[in-house]
Design an enzyme around this catalytic site. Structure first.
Site, PDB file in Angstrom:
ATOM      1  N   HIS A  36      20.564 -14.962  22.836  1.00 48.69           N
ATOM      2  CA  HIS A  36      20.325 -14.644  24.240  1.00 48.69           C
ATOM      3  C   HIS A  36      19.563 -15.787  24.910  1.00 48.69           C
ATOM      4  O   HIS A  36      18.804 -16.497  24.267  1.00 48.69           O
ATOM      5  CB  HIS A  36      19.484 -13.375  24.372  1.00 48.69           C
ATOM      6  CG  HIS A  36      20.229 -12.124  24.031  1.00 48.69           C
ATOM      7  ND1 HIS A  36      19.690 -11.132  23.248  1.00 48.69           N
ATOM      8  CD2 HIS A  36      21.466 -11.696  24.375  1.00 48.69           C
ATOM      9  CE1 HIS A  36      20.556 -10.138  23.134  1.00 48.69           C
ATOM     10  NE2 HIS A  36      21.644 -10.460  23.799  1.00 48.69           N
ATOM     11  N   GLU A  89      25.367  -2.505  17.134  1.00 54.13           N
ATOM     12  CA  GLU A  89      25.035  -3.887  16.776  1.00 54.13           C
ATOM     13  C   GLU A  89      24.529  -3.946  15.351  1.00 54.13           C
ATOM     14  O   GLU A  89      23.758  -3.089  14.905  1.00 54.13           O
ATOM     15  CB  GLU A  89      23.977  -4.466  17.722  1.00 54.13           C
ATOM     16  CG  GLU A  89      23.576  -5.893  17.360  1.00 54.13           C
ATOM     17  CD  GLU A  89      22.862  -6.642  18.473  1.00 54.13           C
ATOM     18  OE1 GLU A  89      22.346  -7.744  18.202  1.00 54.13           O
ATOM     19  OE2 GLU A  89      22.828  -6.146  19.615  1.00 54.13           O
ATOM     20  N   THR A 128      22.070 -14.109  31.743  1.00 56.88           N
ATOM     21  CA  THR A 128      21.277 -15.277  32.127  1.00 56.88           C
ATOM     22  C   THR A 128      21.973 -16.100  33.212  1.00 56.88           C
ATOM     23  O   THR A 128      21.341 -16.513  34.192  1.00 56.88           O
ATOM     24  CB  THR A 128      21.027 -16.158  30.886  1.00 56.88           C
ATOM     25  OG1 THR A 128      20.391 -15.368  29.880  1.00 56.88           O
ATOM     26  CG2 THR A 128      20.146 -17.339  31.233  1.00 56.88           C
ATOM     27  N   ASP A 163      23.573  -1.262  28.147  1.00 56.19           N
ATOM     28  CA  ASP A 163      23.314  -2.330  27.186  1.00 56.19           C
ATOM     29  C   ASP A 163      22.285  -1.869  26.144  1.00 56.19           C
ATOM     30  O   ASP A 163      21.929  -0.700  26.072  1.00 56.19           O
ATOM     31  CB  ASP A 163      22.847  -3.566  27.957  1.00 56.19           C
ATOM     32  CG  ASP A 163      23.074  -4.864  27.208  1.00 56.19           C
ATOM     33  OD1 ASP A 163      23.766  -4.854  26.175  1.00 56.19           O
ATOM     34  OD2 ASP A 163      22.568  -5.908  27.672  1.00 56.19           O
ATOM     35  N   HIS A 164      21.780  -2.820  25.367  1.00 58.21           N
ATOM     36  CA  HIS A 164      20.907  -2.585  24.217  1.00 58.21           C
ATOM     37  C   HIS A 164      19.996  -1.361  24.346  1.00 58.21           C
ATOM     38  O   HIS A 164      19.191  -1.271  25.264  1.00 58.21           O
ATOM     39  CB  HIS A 164      20.007  -3.802  23.986  1.00 58.21           C
ATOM     40  CG  HIS A 164      20.750  -5.047  23.652  1.00 58.21           C
ATOM     41  ND1 HIS A 164      20.989  -5.454  22.355  1.00 58.21           N
ATOM     42  CD2 HIS A 164      21.322  -5.985  24.453  1.00 58.21           C
ATOM     43  CE1 HIS A 164      21.671  -6.584  22.370  1.00 58.21           C
ATOM     44  NE2 HIS A 164      21.882  -6.933  23.634  1.00 58.21           N
ATOM     45  N   HIS A 190      27.659 -11.102  22.212  1.00 62.37           N
ATOM     46  CA  HIS A 190      26.385 -11.156  22.931  1.00 62.37           C
ATOM     47  C   HIS A 190      25.858 -12.590  22.910  1.00 62.37           C
ATOM     48  O   HIS A 190      26.184 -13.364  22.025  1.00 62.37           O
ATOM     49  CB  HIS A 190      25.356 -10.232  22.274  1.00 62.37           C
ATOM     50  CG  HIS A 190      25.605  -8.780  22.524  1.00 62.37           C
ATOM     51  ND1 HIS A 190      24.640  -7.932  23.025  1.00 62.37           N
ATOM     52  CD2 HIS A 190      26.704  -8.015  22.350  1.00 62.37           C
ATOM     53  CE1 HIS A 190      25.132  -6.718  23.145  1.00 62.37           C
ATOM     54  NE2 HIS A 190      26.386  -6.737  22.723  1.00 62.37           N
ATOM     55  N   ASP A 197      21.556  -0.243  19.871  1.00 61.27           N
ATOM     56  CA  ASP A 197      21.167  -1.454  19.144  1.00 61.27           C
ATOM     57  C   ASP A 197      20.083  -1.087  18.136  1.00 61.27           C
ATOM     58  O   ASP A 197      18.890  -1.109  18.431  1.00 61.27           O
ATOM     59  CB  ASP A 197      20.656  -2.519  20.108  1.00 61.27           C
ATOM     60  CG  ASP A 197      20.249  -3.799  19.387  1.00 61.27           C
ATOM     61  OD1 ASP A 197      20.385  -3.848  18.146  1.00 61.27           O
ATOM     62  OD2 ASP A 197      19.796  -4.742  20.057  1.00 61.27           O
ATOM     63  N   GLU A 211      15.872 -11.200  25.717  1.00 65.21           N
ATOM     64  CA  GLU A 211      16.571 -10.574  26.834  1.00 65.21           C
ATOM     65  C   GLU A 211      15.938  -9.229  27.131  1.00 65.21           C
ATOM     66  O   GLU A 211      15.692  -8.432  26.234  1.00 65.21           O
ATOM     67  CB  GLU A 211      18.063 -10.374  26.524  1.00 65.21           C
ATOM     68  CG  GLU A 211      18.825  -9.759  27.705  1.00 65.21           C
ATOM     69  CD  GLU A 211      20.299  -9.518  27.375  1.00 65.21           C
ATOM     70  OE1 GLU A 211      21.130  -9.906  28.206  1.00 65.21           O
ATOM     71  OE2 GLU A 211      20.594  -8.956  26.319  1.00 65.21           O
ATOM     72  N   ASN A 251      29.024 -10.406  26.920  1.00 65.93           N
ATOM     73  CA  ASN A 251      27.913 -10.122  27.825  1.00 65.93           C
ATOM     74  C   ASN A 251      27.512 -11.354  28.617  1.00 65.93           C
ATOM     75  O   ASN A 251      27.482 -12.470  28.081  1.00 65.93           O
ATOM     76  CB  ASN A 251      26.702  -9.628  27.030  1.00 65.93           C
ATOM     77  CG  ASN A 251      26.832  -8.191  26.604  1.00 65.93           C
ATOM     78  OD1 ASN A 251      27.914  -7.612  26.619  1.00 65.93           O
ATOM     79  ND2 ASN A 251      25.718  -7.589  26.220  1.00 65.93           N
TER      80      ASN A 251
END
Length: 402
Positions: free
Chosen positions: A267, A214, A331, A149-150, A306, A184, A222, A328
């Protein structure tokens, strides 16, 4: 191996209570939306099961785009979360994306280990998570995508270390360790974003590794990145910006990248209606690119979604029609994991006050109740149940039979 026949089982879904999935031919599973019933049958695909990379991954993306479903991408911090994701995928008869954040990689090494500027602990933990998935993915009989991820600019040493692990794995096995990675660089200028992304994509394409980028900014917080106070206009990407990304990355490796464009997504967790999504931005961008380049394909861009928490099923389904092939989830699965433990403790409280002594007798042992495998399984099954809801939201239930 190729998927030719899924397990013949009936999946019945009712209202979400966090109750556990039963390992039987007929399973009663609780979810949070309307009642859903599906049967896993012979798949209509030749998609590869187990970890997919390169052309096998592209085949999964094209299948998702054609049939307008998206793959859930879940942030995993430990093997019970990872295993729950793959169990849900098996039950849903659909692909799953296992993804690790930088923080997830650090946690996987152990909180007693410091992660320095060289990001070696994060690299080791992320690689360990991928190797765990590699070792067991075939048992689940569905396509599994390994992703990170990011990765902001300050975390590029982490990205570099993962690419080195990919290149080493490719040399030995003919494919990368990971299916894909996300850069990202949305906080940088679009020009710098593309300059760095193109450099990495050129390197990744040599080992058939896919890139997600992104643009714009996903609001909220997040994994330690807080964009809660970002300007509203930055939450919405422009067609011209998306076109720039498409044309610049296409020069390097056509079709080997996806775009996380901003369309109001945030997020975190919010009540439905509190997040102002505008999925039509994605449709407008697809149309703009088609007209600009005179293309004869309907959706030239693979889009990713996202910040989906708090989105309605209608908003999610609309985004799918514009080429979203991945969403994604973090949470909601964090909550489901805890909720499973919470329910277990509430149910077994009298057996969790000491090693010996419970309502059955003062000399009766409680080992079977406090064994981590017992309460962790409750966390896993609650997460499986929540992911079955996500599969339905994403129009992906029984996707491999489409």
């Amino acid at each position: 191996m190729a998927l030719s026949m899924a397990a013949s089982s009936t999946l019945s879904v009712s209202s979400f209570t966090g109750k556990s999935v039963q390992n039987q031919s007929v399973r009663s599973v609780a979810v949070s939306r309307a009642v859903v019933k599906c049967e896993a049958t012979a798949t209509g695909t030749s998609l590869k099961s187990g970890v997919v990379t390169g052309k096998d991954f592209i085949a999964v993306l094209e299948h998702a785009k054609t049939h307008e479903y998206a793959i859930p991408a879940v942030n995993c911090t430990m093997s019970p979360v990872t295993n729950a994701c793959m169990e849900a995928a098996k039950l849903a008869n659909a692909p799953m994306m296992i993804q690790f954040s930088n923080g997830g990689g650090i946690y996987n090494v152990g909180k007693g280990v410091a992660n320095g500027a060289d990001q070696k602990a994060a690299i080791a933990g992320t690689v360990a998570g991928a190797l765990h998935v590699r070792a067991i993915a075939d048992f689940y009989g569905v396509p599994i995508i390994l992703h990170t991820d990011h990765c902001a600019k300050k975390l590029l040493p982490w990205f570099d270390g993962l690419l080195e692990a990919n290149e080493d794995y490719f040399e030995k096995h003919g494919e990368p360790l990971f299916t894909s990675h996300m850069l990202d660089l949305s906080e940088e200028s679009l020009e710098e974003n593309m300059e760095i992304s193109k450099k990495y994509l050129e390197r990744m394409a040599k080992i058939n590794c896919f890139l997600e980028v992104e643009i714009g900014i996903t609001g909220g917080e997040e994994d330690g990145v807080d964009n809660s106070d970002v300007a509203q206009e930055d939450l919405y990407s422009k067609p011209e910006e998306i076109y720039t990304v498409y044309t610049e990355l296409n020069k390097v490796a056509p079709g080997m990248f996806s775009v996380a464009a901003a369309f109001g997504n945030v997020h975190g967790v919010y009540k439905p209606g509190n997040v102002k999504l505008t999925p039509s931005i994605l449709g407008a961008a697809q149309k703009y690119i088609i007209e600009k380049d005179g293309l004869d394909i309907e959706k030239p861009v693979y889009f990713v979604f996202h910040g989906g928490s708090g989105s309605t099923r209608e908003e999610i389904r609309e985004a799918l029609t514009y080429g979203v092939i991945k969403m994604n989830i973090d949470t909601d699965t964090q909550w489901s994991f805890w909720d499973g433990v919470r329910e277990y403790v509430a149910k077994n409280e009298a057996y969790l006050q000491g090693q010996i002594g419970n309502p059955d007798g003062e000399d009766k042992p409680n080992k079977g109740k406090y064994d981590p495998r017992a309460w962790m399984r409750s966390a896993e099954t609650a997460t499986v149940n929540r992911l079955l809801v996500a599969y339905e939201d994403l129009n992906a239930t029984n996707a491999l039979a489409k």
